[in-house]
Motif scaffolding. Sequence first.
Motif, PDB file in Angstrom:
ATOM      1  N   UNK A 141       0.816  -1.213   0.000  1.00  0.00           N
ATOM      2  CA  UNK A 141       0.000   0.000   0.000  1.00  0.00           C
ATOM      3  C   UNK A 141       0.848   1.259   0.000  1.00  0.00           C
ATOM      4  N   UNK A 142       0.247   2.339  -0.494  1.00  0.00           N
ATOM      5  CA  UNK A 142       0.878   3.649  -0.407  1.00  0.00           C
ATOM      6  C   UNK A 142       0.527   4.299   0.924  1.00  0.00           C
ATOM      7  N   UNK A 143       0.861   5.568   1.079  1.00  0.00           N
ATOM      8  CA  UNK A 143       0.528   6.287   2.310  1.00  0.00           C
ATOM      9  C   UNK A 143      -0.979   6.275   2.520  1.00  0.00           C
ATOM     10  N   UNK A 144      -1.387   6.125   3.775  1.00  0.00           N
ATOM     11  CA  UNK A 144      -2.823   6.061   4.059  1.00  0.00           C
ATOM     12  C   UNK A 144      -3.128   6.574   5.457  1.00  0.00           C
ATOM     13  N   UNK A 145      -4.393   6.911   5.666  1.00  0.00           N
ATOM     14  CA  UNK A 145      -4.865   7.378   6.969  1.00  0.00           C
ATOM     15  C   UNK A 145      -5.989   6.468   7.453  1.00  0.00           C
ATOM     16  N   UNK A 146      -5.845   5.984   8.687  1.00  0.00           N
ATOM     17  CA  UNK A 146      -6.910   5.239   9.345  1.00  0.00           C
ATOM     18  C   UNK A 146      -7.766   6.253  10.100  1.00  0.00           C
ATOM     19  N   UNK A 147      -9.047   6.267   9.791  1.00  0.00           N
ATOM     20  CA  UNK A 147      -9.970   7.235  10.388  1.00  0.00           C
ATOM     21  C   UNK A 147     -11.013   6.476  11.206  1.00  0.00           C
ATOM     22  N   UNK A 148     -10.960   6.613  12.523  1.00  0.00           N
ATOM     23  CA  UNK A 148     -11.927   5.961  13.395  1.00  0.00           C
ATOM     24  C   UNK A 148     -12.972   6.988  13.807  1.00  0.00           C
ATOM     25  N   UNK A 149     -14.228   6.728  13.436  1.00  0.00           N
ATOM     26  CA  UNK A 149     -15.324   7.671  13.650  1.00  0.00           C
ATOM     27  C   UNK A 149     -16.348   7.044  14.600  1.00  0.00           C
ATOM     28  N   UNK A 150     -16.653   7.740  15.676  1.00  0.00           N
ATOM     29  CA  UNK A 150     -17.621   7.230  16.647  1.00  0.00           C
ATOM     30  C   UNK A 150     -18.998   7.062  16.015  1.00  0.00           C
ATOM     31  N   UNK A 151     -19.621   5.921  16.289  1.00  0.00           N
ATOM     32  CA  UNK A 151     -20.991   5.682  15.824  1.00  0.00           C
ATOM     33  C   UNK A 151     -22.015   6.290  16.784  1.00  0.00           C
ATOM     34  N   UNK A 152     -21.559   6.565  18.001  1.00  0.00           N
ATOM     35  CA  UNK A 152     -22.470   7.060  19.031  1.00  0.00           C
ATOM     36  C   UNK A 152     -22.394   8.574  19.116  1.00  0.00           C
ATOM     37  N   UNK A 153     -23.535   9.211  18.982  1.00  0.00           N
ATOM     38  CA  UNK A 153     -23.636  10.663  19.129  1.00  0.00           C
ATOM     39  C   UNK A 153     -24.691  10.939  20.204  1.00  0.00           C
ATOM     40  N   UNK A 154     -24.182  11.199  21.409  1.00  0.00           N
ATOM     41  CA  UNK A 154     -25.056  11.454  22.565  1.00  0.00           C
ATOM     42  C   UNK A 154     -25.981  10.256  22.811  1.00  0.00           C
ATOM     43  N   UNK A 155     -27.278  10.425  22.514  1.00  0.00           N
ATOM     44  CA  UNK A 155     -28.227   9.356  22.841  1.00  0.00           C
ATOM     45  C   UNK A 155     -28.693   8.559  21.627  1.00  0.00           C
ATOM     46  N   UNK A 156     -27.909   8.606  20.550  1.00  0.00           N
ATOM     47  CA  UNK A 156     -28.303   7.840  19.354  1.00  0.00           C
ATOM     48  C   UNK A 156     -27.096   7.228  18.655  1.00  0.00           C
ATOM     49  N   UNK A 157     -27.383   6.257  17.801  1.00  0.00           N
ATOM     50  CA  UNK A 157     -26.344   5.582  17.023  1.00  0.00           C
ATOM     51  C   UNK A 157     -26.455   6.020  15.570  1.00  0.00           C
ATOM     52  N   UNK A 158     -25.337   6.441  15.003  1.00  0.00           N
ATOM     53  CA  UNK A 158     -25.307   6.916  13.614  1.00  0.00           C
ATOM     54  C   UNK A 158     -25.190   5.717  12.665  1.00  0.00           C
ATOM     55  N   UNK A 159     -26.289   5.035  12.476  1.00  0.00           N
ATOM     56  CA  UNK A 159     -26.289   3.814  11.654  1.00  0.00           C
ATOM     57  C   UNK A 159     -25.929   4.102  10.200  1.00  0.00           C
ATOM     58  N   UNK A 160     -26.155   5.341   9.736  1.00  0.00           N
ATOM     59  CA  UNK A 160     -25.854   5.685   8.341  1.00  0.00           C
ATOM     60  C   UNK A 160     -24.360   5.581   8.039  1.00  0.00           C
ATOM     61  N   UNK A 161     -23.527   5.671   9.088  1.00  0.00           N
ATOM     62  CA  UNK A 161     -22.077   5.630   8.870  1.00  0.00           C
ATOM     63  C   UNK A 161     -21.610   4.320   8.255  1.00  0.00           C
ATOM     64  N   UNK A 162     -22.286   3.230   8.585  1.00  0.00           N
ATOM     65  CA  UNK A 162     -21.816   1.926   8.111  1.00  0.00           C
ATOM     66  C   UNK A 162     -22.486   1.484   6.811  1.00  0.00           C
ATOM     67  N   UNK A 163     -23.256   2.390   6.196  1.00  0.00           N
ATOM     68  CA  UNK A 163     -23.893   2.069   4.927  1.00  0.00           C
ATOM     69  C   UNK A 163     -23.002   2.504   3.758  1.00  0.00           C
ATOM     70  N   UNK A 164     -23.249   1.903   2.610  1.00  0.00           N
ATOM     71  CA  UNK A 164     -22.424   2.174   1.432  1.00  0.00           C
ATOM     72  C   UNK A 164     -22.476   3.634   1.001  1.00  0.00           C
TER      73      UNK A 164
END
Length: 265
Positions: A141-164
Motif C-alpha cells: 500500500x501507499x501512504x494512508x490514513x486510518x480514520x476511526x469515527x464514533x458511531x455514538x452521538x449522545x443518545x443515538x447511534x449513527x447507523x448511516x455511517x456503516x452504509x455504502x
Amino acid sequence: MLKNWTVITKPVKNGSDGIIARERYLNSRKHQNHKNTEEIIDIIGNESTSKKIIIAGERYRLRSKLKANRRGRPLSSFAIEFCLTLPKQYRPTPKQWHAIIVECCRALADHLKLTGDDRKTFFNHIRGVCHQQHQAGIRGAGDHVHLIVSKVLKDRVLTELQKKAATRVLKKAFTAATVTHIGLSIDEYKPSELDKGNRLEKWQYESQKVELANAEKAKLQQKLEKQIKRWEEAVAKADMKQIKRQRNRIEQSLKQLKRHEPSHK
C-alpha cells in the motif's frame, strides 16, 4: 479509469476492547503489518480521542440497559473505521493530510445532516492516524490514513455511517480534497505512466529469478555428477545396497532438473 481514491470501511467490533486494540495497532511500530511503515503520524486527535469514543459508547450502552422497554442486543460496535489510501509515489505532508481529512469529516457530517452541538461533538470523536509507507517496489500500500469515527452521538447511534452511501460520500470528498490541497487529480493519474520505474524493477526481479534458477540448476548438475560417480564406484564394488540407493537419488535429481527445463507447447 478510476473514479475515486481507495476507501475501505469496516466496523470496529468488541466495544471498548475493540477501540483499545485499534489504538494500539495504529501506533505499533513493531506489528508485522507495519514492516513497510516508515512513519506513524497523528492527523486528527490522539489517544484521548479514542477514550472519548469509548466513554460515549459505554454511556449509551448503560442508558440502553436502564430503559425498561429496551430490547434487542446491546451495542457491540462503538465506531466505524475508514482507511483512505493514495497510490505509491504520492506523499502529502501531515499538514496537507490534516486539511484533506477535515474536508472528508465535513462531508460525512453533511451527509448525516449534523448541525450545531451535534456537529461539534461528532468532530470531537474522530481519530485519524497516518501511516507513511515505503515507496519503492510495485507491491504494498501507499501512504494512508486510518480514520476511526464514533458511531455514538449522545443518545443515538449513527447507523448511516456503516452504509455504502457514507463510503461513497467519503470517496468523493477524499478525491476532491486531494485536488484542492496537493494538486493531485484522479483524472491525471495513469498507472501505466507511474509504473515506468516499476517496470524496470519488475524486469530486474524476473532477471534475478532466472539467475537463481540457473544457479539452482548448476547445483543440481554438480550433485548429479557426484551421485553418478558414487553409483559407478558401487558398481565396481558390486555393492547392491549402494547401487540401489544412488540410483534412486539419481532419478530424483533428474526429476528436479527436468523442472528447470523450459516447457515447449
